[in-house]
Design an enzyme around this catalytic site. Structure first.
Site, mmCIF file in Angstrom:
data_model
loop_
_atom_site.group_PDB
_atom_site.id
_atom_site.type_symbol
_atom_site.label_atom_id
_atom_site.label_comp_id
_atom_site.label_asym_id
_atom_site.label_seq_id
_atom_site.Cartn_x
_atom_site.Cartn_y
_atom_site.Cartn_z
ATOM 1 N N PHE A 240 0.828 -1.198 0.000
ATOM 2 C CA PHE A 240 0.000 0.000 0.000
ATOM 3 C C PHE A 240 0.873 1.264 0.000
ATOM 4 O O PHE A 240 0.683 2.166 -0.812
ATOM 5 C CB PHE A 240 -0.942 0.010 1.199
ATOM 6 C CG PHE A 240 -1.791 1.245 1.276
ATOM 7 C CD1 PHE A 240 -2.892 1.389 0.426
ATOM 8 C CD2 PHE A 240 -1.483 2.279 2.154
ATOM 9 C CE1 PHE A 240 -3.665 2.538 0.467
ATOM 10 C CE2 PHE A 240 -2.258 3.433 2.198
ATOM 11 C CZ PHE A 240 -3.343 3.559 1.357
ATOM 12 N N LEU B 134 19.300 -22.199 -31.210
ATOM 13 C CA LEU B 134 20.301 -23.183 -30.803
ATOM 14 C C LEU B 134 20.050 -24.512 -31.487
ATOM 15 O O LEU B 134 18.912 -24.847 -31.805
ATOM 16 C CB LEU B 134 20.200 -23.412 -29.289
ATOM 17 C CG LEU B 134 20.597 -22.265 -28.369
ATOM 18 C CD1 LEU B 134 20.106 -22.536 -26.960
ATOM 19 C CD2 LEU B 134 22.113 -22.107 -28.377
ATOM 20 N N GLU C 80 22.836 -24.054 -18.199
ATOM 21 C CA GLU C 80 21.654 -23.339 -17.696
ATOM 22 C C GLU C 80 20.423 -24.121 -18.101
ATOM 23 O O GLU C 80 20.493 -24.957 -19.009
ATOM 24 C CB GLU C 80 21.557 -21.953 -18.357
ATOM 25 C CG GLU C 80 22.648 -21.005 -17.943
ATOM 26 C CD GLU C 80 22.834 -19.882 -18.959
ATOM 27 O OE1 GLU C 80 22.039 -19.792 -19.916
ATOM 28 O OE2 GLU C 80 23.775 -19.117 -18.795
ATOM 29 N N LYS D 238 16.801 -24.406 -19.960
ATOM 30 C CA LYS D 238 16.217 -23.772 -21.134
ATOM 31 C C LYS D 238 14.811 -23.328 -20.747
ATOM 32 O O LYS D 238 13.926 -24.164 -20.526
ATOM 33 C CB LYS D 238 16.193 -24.748 -22.305
ATOM 34 C CG LYS D 238 15.816 -24.083 -23.607
ATOM 35 C CD LYS D 238 16.112 -25.000 -24.777
ATOM 36 C CE LYS D 238 15.976 -24.299 -26.106
ATOM 37 N NZ LYS D 238 14.660 -23.761 -26.363
ATOM 38 N N ASP E 125 11.191 -21.842 -21.029
ATOM 39 C CA ASP E 125 10.212 -21.902 -22.111
ATOM 40 C C ASP E 125 9.345 -20.643 -22.098
ATOM 41 O O ASP E 125 8.261 -20.619 -21.528
ATOM 42 C CB ASP E 125 9.350 -23.158 -21.939
ATOM 43 C CG ASP E 125 8.648 -23.528 -23.221
ATOM 44 O OD1 ASP E 125 8.949 -22.917 -24.261
ATOM 45 O OD2 ASP E 125 7.789 -24.420 -23.187
ATOM 46 N N GLU F 274 14.683 -14.416 -21.363
ATOM 47 C CA GLU F 274 13.405 -15.022 -21.697
ATOM 48 C C GLU F 274 12.305 -14.413 -20.839
ATOM 49 O O GLU F 274 12.403 -14.412 -19.613
ATOM 50 C CB GLU F 274 13.537 -16.526 -21.412
ATOM 51 C CG GLU F 274 12.655 -17.400 -22.212
ATOM 52 C CD GLU F 274 13.169 -17.644 -23.638
ATOM 53 O OE1 GLU F 274 14.234 -17.097 -24.018
ATOM 54 O OE2 GLU F 274 12.477 -18.373 -24.353
ATOM 55 N N TYR G 79 20.045 -14.276 -19.615
ATOM 56 C CA TYR G 79 21.118 -15.262 -19.723
ATOM 57 C C TYR G 79 22.207 -14.899 -20.728
ATOM 58 O O TYR G 79 23.003 -15.739 -21.112
ATOM 59 C CB TYR G 79 20.546 -16.638 -20.083
ATOM 60 C CG TYR G 79 19.549 -16.630 -21.230
ATOM 61 C CD1 TYR G 79 19.951 -16.332 -22.524
ATOM 62 C CD2 TYR G 79 18.208 -16.919 -20.995
ATOM 63 C CE1 TYR G 79 19.047 -16.316 -23.563
ATOM 64 C CE2 TYR G 79 17.292 -16.908 -22.037
ATOM 65 C CZ TYR G 79 17.722 -16.599 -23.311
ATOM 66 O OH TYR G 79 16.814 -16.573 -24.337
ATOM 67 N N LYS H 286 17.073 -31.211 -25.010
ATOM 68 C CA LYS H 286 15.652 -31.105 -24.647
ATOM 69 C C LYS H 286 15.227 -32.350 -23.875
ATOM 70 O O LYS H 286 15.524 -33.468 -24.296
ATOM 71 C CB LYS H 286 14.813 -30.998 -25.916
ATOM 72 C CG LYS H 286 15.021 -29.696 -26.654
ATOM 73 C CD LYS H 286 13.842 -28.771 -26.428
ATOM 74 C CE LYS H 286 13.810 -27.667 -27.442
ATOM 75 N NZ LYS H 286 12.691 -27.677 -28.311
ATOM 76 N N CYS I 282 -26.937 -31.131 -21.519
ATOM 77 C CA CYS I 282 -26.135 -30.968 -20.308
ATOM 78 C C CYS I 282 -26.181 -32.251 -19.487
ATOM 79 O O CYS I 282 -27.265 -32.769 -19.215
ATOM 80 C CB CYS I 282 -26.666 -29.785 -19.501
ATOM 81 S SG CYS I 282 -25.836 -29.597 -17.914
ATOM 82 N N CYS J 54 -28.279 -31.364 -16.155
ATOM 83 C CA CYS J 54 -29.672 -30.928 -16.097
ATOM 84 C C CYS J 54 -30.424 -31.201 -17.405
ATOM 85 O O CYS J 54 -31.583 -30.829 -17.542
ATOM 86 C CB CYS J 54 -29.749 -29.445 -15.736
ATOM 87 S SG CYS J 54 -29.198 -28.374 -17.064
ATOM 88 N N CYS K 65 -24.031 -24.807 -21.236
ATOM 89 C CA CYS K 65 -25.388 -25.132 -20.795
ATOM 90 C C CYS K 65 -26.041 -23.806 -20.437
ATOM 91 O O CYS K 65 -25.564 -23.100 -19.556
ATOM 92 C CB CYS K 65 -25.351 -26.043 -19.575
ATOM 93 S SG CYS K 65 -26.964 -26.123 -18.756
ATOM 94 N N CYS L 226 -29.352 -25.274 -13.282
ATOM 95 C CA CYS L 226 -28.355 -26.335 -13.432
ATOM 96 C C CYS L 226 -27.493 -26.383 -12.158
ATOM 97 O O CYS L 226 -26.808 -25.412 -11.837
ATOM 98 C CB CYS L 226 -27.517 -26.032 -14.674
ATOM 99 S SG CYS L 226 -26.272 -27.250 -15.033
#
Ligand code: IVH
Length: 670
Positions: free
Chosen positions: A35, A84, A114, A116, A118, A174, A226, A313, A407, A410, A425, A431
């Site tokens: 705050f 790479l 290191e 990798k 994503d 990244e 990196y 990988k 559904c 219901c 639905c 429902c």
């Protein structure tokens, strides 16, 4: 405040905020509350609005966004952003090691490993210590300039302070959405009836390319760096580069390790194979880099990738199992989610029995048939997914899945709008999972915050016919609750006290709690403050709603529909009688000046310095009024870019003064 005081205060406030930002994001040791932090930012924003000439280049107010970009500028990378070479096998990694050894003609060398990450790669350009540009990878040669969006990422330093740095350097890394942030984002979206995002990577990529940086700021992107590039950096290894970046306050994942041999690299890979799932972001492998920069240079590049680095990988574990059936879940907003019921199978340490199939498109894409053997995969994410059908095991007379039309809860006929992936639905009020879901939404922490009430109790209350709508909660009596399983004197008292206490929840939260589709917490807060009470909102026209901050067509339509429904109006009346707050107690925003002294404005189009909502806030803060449509009474039409021609024509016909953004800014200065 006079100009010289303002200049000093702006500088001091900026420094103070940067310091606390650093304590919070880099050092994880906050010294002031969120705050207090926000208050400092508000104060600085206000001063910068009054004295824009003193705003610092690395002002921390940029973190909250505000710039709207229509088309990102294309920028040529000073050093191309290469990708790479990939490998999935240890043998290929041994080959890489041999190639490096050969290339270096027997000279000793070390690796730096290191994870990798994503996410989405980004290049940050610093000039004289200030972050000047953030550019996406694009095609590797040219990328998009997304600087305003990058500035909202709190862990990226807007400036660095060290004397011996070259005047220009680049840092690469990244950008990602932390797993927790992504899950919360999807939960919030599901809660208000928006479709959920498929994965964190694509969402991060989409977020980085949003046109309104204020929206980006809300998404809480993060970034790991990196790579340090530039001349005269006085570093001779990648390890030194990483340490230098750390000392400059860039966020580096602490998962790196220097490895002397390829065996050490293998051990690193094995070490992180399972543990990486515990990291705050998704990772899909390991990047192995030759540590010495002179050796990197000697090894050089192939046409596409460096010869001094490679990525290994991780294979996501995959297993084949039988699809026993498909069941369908109904969410709070009626969205149907198909679920694959699988023959239980052990995968990456846990037994997998079910996997989400998302929607009918996904079932069609996979061409699923009951009894098929399907491949189930567990990637970085926790929830397993069905990736493909093992066609070799398909029985000849198998039939494609026919998606349900009613559904499962219901039996109401399902609907699916053209632009939606999910079936819905429509039986909102009858429902069971939708009714229970609405009550769960109502009591959640961000809404009425009745924490003495949980999912199980709601289930019991509903099953016994005691609660069908949130208003029923306020009619509950002691005797009713004592009949529930697990409730004794004290717990009953607590439950009732919790419900009673919720009546003082501020209007902003109540408006969110009543569950108008597409009205999330932030939108509810903005509308509550703008319209002040529920009656004004319920009577507001589509146009008037569109004029409120954060309200687009979809939301305005949904609000109008909500208040057209008599059941909803009756429910609100009951809640009002129960003592809930339907009026905002928020104070008027503080006035900055009276430069616009009572004049009325309509804003239209897009602006260089403000987003639509922001320019309206500025008008109000400077004593002006904002109107929804052009009429003869209107004083000024502020014309942004791409303003609709009909508005201009109408204004010209009615002889309303049309002003540009620059003229508007001049008026503010008085
Ligand atoms: S180094 C010249 N290190 O992977 C190569 N890249 O497939 C410079 N990535 O475009 C890249 N984590 O977006 C490097 N620790 C890491 C990485 C990493 C993820 C991404 C990066 C790159 C892609 C290459």
């Amino acid at each position: 405040m006079n100009a010289s005081e303002a200049k000093k205060t702006i500088a001091a406030l900026s420094e103070k905020i940067n310091l606390h930002n650093d304590l919070y994001y880099q050092k994880s040791k906050p010294q002031i509350s969120d705050f207090e932090f926000d208050q400092l930012l508000v104060e600085l924003t206000r001063l910068e609005e009054q004295f824009p000439q003193f705003k610092l280049e690395d002002s921390p107010t940029q973190r909250v966004g505000g710039t709207v970009t229509k088309d990102f500028e294309t920028v040529v990378h000073r050093y191309p952003m290469l990708s790479l070479g990939n490998t999935y096998s240890k043998e290929e990694l041994q080959d890489f090691d041999k190639r490096v050894a050969k290339g270096l003609e027997g000279e000793p060398f070390e690796y730096f490993c290191e994870l990798k990450f994503d996410g989405v790669s980004i290049s940050l350009l610093y000039e004289n210590g200030v972050m000047k540009r953030g550019v996406t990878r694009g095609d590797g040669v040219r990328g998009d300039d997304v600087t305003a969006n990058v500035r909202t990422i709190r862990s990226i330093p807007l400036s660095v302070k060290e004397k011996n740095l070259p005047s220009m350097f680049e840092v690469r890394g990244e950008v990602f959405l932390p797993k927790k942030v992504f899950e919360q984002l999807n939960k919030d979206r599901e809660d208000i009836g928006e479709e959920t995002y498929a994965n964190a990577r694509n969402t991060a990529s989409g977020t980085l390319k949003m046109q309104d940086s204020r929206q980006v700021a809300k998404r809480k992107l993060d970034c790991f760096l990196y790579y340090l590039l530039g001349e005269e950096l006085s570093i001779s290894t990648h390890e030194e580069a990483i340490h230098k970046l750390e000392s400059l306050n860039f966020q580096i994942s602490p998962t790196y390790k220097k490895c002397s041999t390829i065996q050490d690299v293998m051990a690193y890979i094995a070490h992180w194979e399972k543990r990486r799932t515990e990291l705050p972001l998704e990772t899909d492998g390991v990047v192995i880099k030759v540590n010495r920069l002179d050796q990197q240079a000697r090894l050089g590049y192939t046409a596409k990738v460096p010869r001094w680095a490679i990525s290994f990988k991780y294979k996501s574990e995959s297993i084949s199992t039988r699809l026993n059936g498909i069941t369908y879940q109904v969410g709070r907003t009626g969205a149907i989610t198909p679920v694959a019921e699988l023959e239980p199978v052990l995968l990456a340490g846990t037994t997998v029995k079910r996997a989400s199939l998302h929607n009918a498109n996904e079932i069609a894409r996979l061409d699923l048939r009951i009894g098929d053997h399907v491949f189930v995969e567990k990637g970085g994410e926790i929830i397993p997914k069905v990736t493909a059908v093992d066609l070799t095991k398909r029985s000849k007379n198998s039939k494609s899945v026919i998606y349900i039309t009613r559904c499962p809860e219901c039996a109401t006929s399902l609907i699916r709008k053209e632009d939606q992936a999910n079936h819905y639905c429509p039986n909102e009020k009858g429902c069971p999972p939708q009714i229970k879901g609405k009550i769960e939404h109502f009591i959640q922490r961000k809404a009425m915050n009745i924490d003495s009430l949980g999912e199980k109790t709601i289930e019991q209350l509903f099953d016994r016919g005691l609660v069908k709508t949130p208003a029923d909660l306020y009619d509950l009596r002691r005797e009713d609750i004592l009949k529930l399983e697990g409730f004794k004197d004290l717990s009953t008292k607590n439950l009732l006290a919790g419900i009673e206490a919720s009546t003082s929840t501020p209007f902003e939260s109540v408006l969110f709690a009543i569950g108008i589709r597409f009205v999330g917490k932030t939108v509810a807060e903005k509308i509550a403050r703008y319209f002040k009470n529920i009656d004004t909102i319920s009577k507001a026209s589509f146009e008037e709603l569109r004029n409120a901050p954060e309200v687009g067509e979809k939301i305005a339509e949904s609000i109008v529909a909500f208040f057209k429904d008599r059941d909803n109006l009756r429910e609100i009346e009951r809640l009002r009688k129960a003592g809930l707050q339907f009026e905002s107690s928020e104070k008027e925003p503080e006035k900055v000046s009276d430069a616009l002294g009572g004049k009325s404005f309509v804003v239209s189009g897009t602006f260089e310095h403000y987003e639509r909502d922001e320019i309206k806030e500025v008008i109000l803060a400077n004593g002006g009024r904002v109107l929804s449509g052009v009429s003869a009474k209107l004083d000024y039409l502020v014309a942004g870019e791409n303003m609709g021609p009909s508005k201009r024509e109408k204004a010209e016909k009615l002889k309303v003064t049309i002003i540009s953004e620059a003229e508007f800014q001049k008026m503010l200065k008085g």
